[in-house]
Design an enzyme around this catalytic site. Structure first.
Site, PDB file in Angstrom:
ATOM      1  N   GLY A 110     -31.287  23.678  60.303  1.00 52.75           N
ATOM      2  CA  GLY A 110     -32.111  23.706  59.098  1.00 52.75           C
ATOM      3  C   GLY A 110     -31.755  24.825  58.135  1.00 52.75           C
ATOM      4  N   ASP A 124     -31.784  20.440  56.746  1.00 58.29           N
ATOM      5  CA  ASP A 124     -32.934  19.790  56.110  1.00 58.29           C
ATOM      6  C   ASP A 124     -32.488  19.069  54.836  1.00 58.29           C
ATOM      7  OD1 ASP A 124     -34.556  21.019  58.054  1.00 58.29           O
ATOM      8  OD2 ASP A 124     -34.980  22.729  56.754  1.00 58.29           O
ATOM      9  N   ASP A 141     -43.645  25.053  61.823  1.00 56.32           N
ATOM     10  CA  ASP A 141     -44.401  26.190  62.323  1.00 56.32           C
ATOM     11  C   ASP A 141     -45.094  26.842  61.138  1.00 56.32           C
ATOM     12  OD1 ASP A 141     -45.413  28.511  63.371  1.00 56.32           O
ATOM     13  OD2 ASP A 141     -43.475  29.307  64.041  1.00 56.32           O
TER      14      ASP A 141
END
Length: 131
Positions: A57, A62, A82
């Site tokens: 990511g 992403d 998170d």
């Protein structure tokens, strides 16, 4: 059409997404899976699932998944975020979630929503319909 599912998890959520993939391994075997680097590797190793791995990511994974989604290459996103830990690539995360909204792609950001989406996918596949 084979459902195309993206699997992504922040560091503190990786154990959760690996466990979730184990719960739904049978349905996920019937899908084309794409994931960010470490997440994809952990899921593949734990459950023997075939997972196309993008970059991690923070290194653009992403965004790679978002680009694929924007051209119709992703049908479902499971992105266990998170919310308690700042992420250095927050703009990339926001862009991916926004792309889901723009292109009307279901996006789960927590376990409860992920289970709802995957349960619906199980029903669709069992009925012989595409995702």
């Amino acid at each position: 059409m084979t459902p195309r599912v993206a699997l992504i998890a922040h560091d503190h959520k990786k154990d959760d997404i690996v466990a979730l993939a184990g719960e739904y391994a049978e349905v996920l075997r019937r899908c084309e899976l794409v994931a960010t680097g470490t997440t994809g590797g952990r899921i593949a190793d734990a459950h023997g699932l075939s997972v196309e791995r993008m970059l991690s990511g923070p290194h653009g994974g992403d965004l790679q998944i978002g680009a694929r989604l924007a051209v119709g290459g992703v049908d479902i996103v499971i992105f266990l975020r998170d919310p308690m830990t700042p992420q250095p690539h927050e703009p990339d995360i926001n862009a991916l979630v926004r792309a889901c909204d723009v292109h009307n792609v279901p996006c789960a950001t927590n376990i409860a929503t992920a289970r709802l989406i995957l349960d619906a996918l199980v029903r669709r596949l069992d009925e012989g319909k595409s995702a």
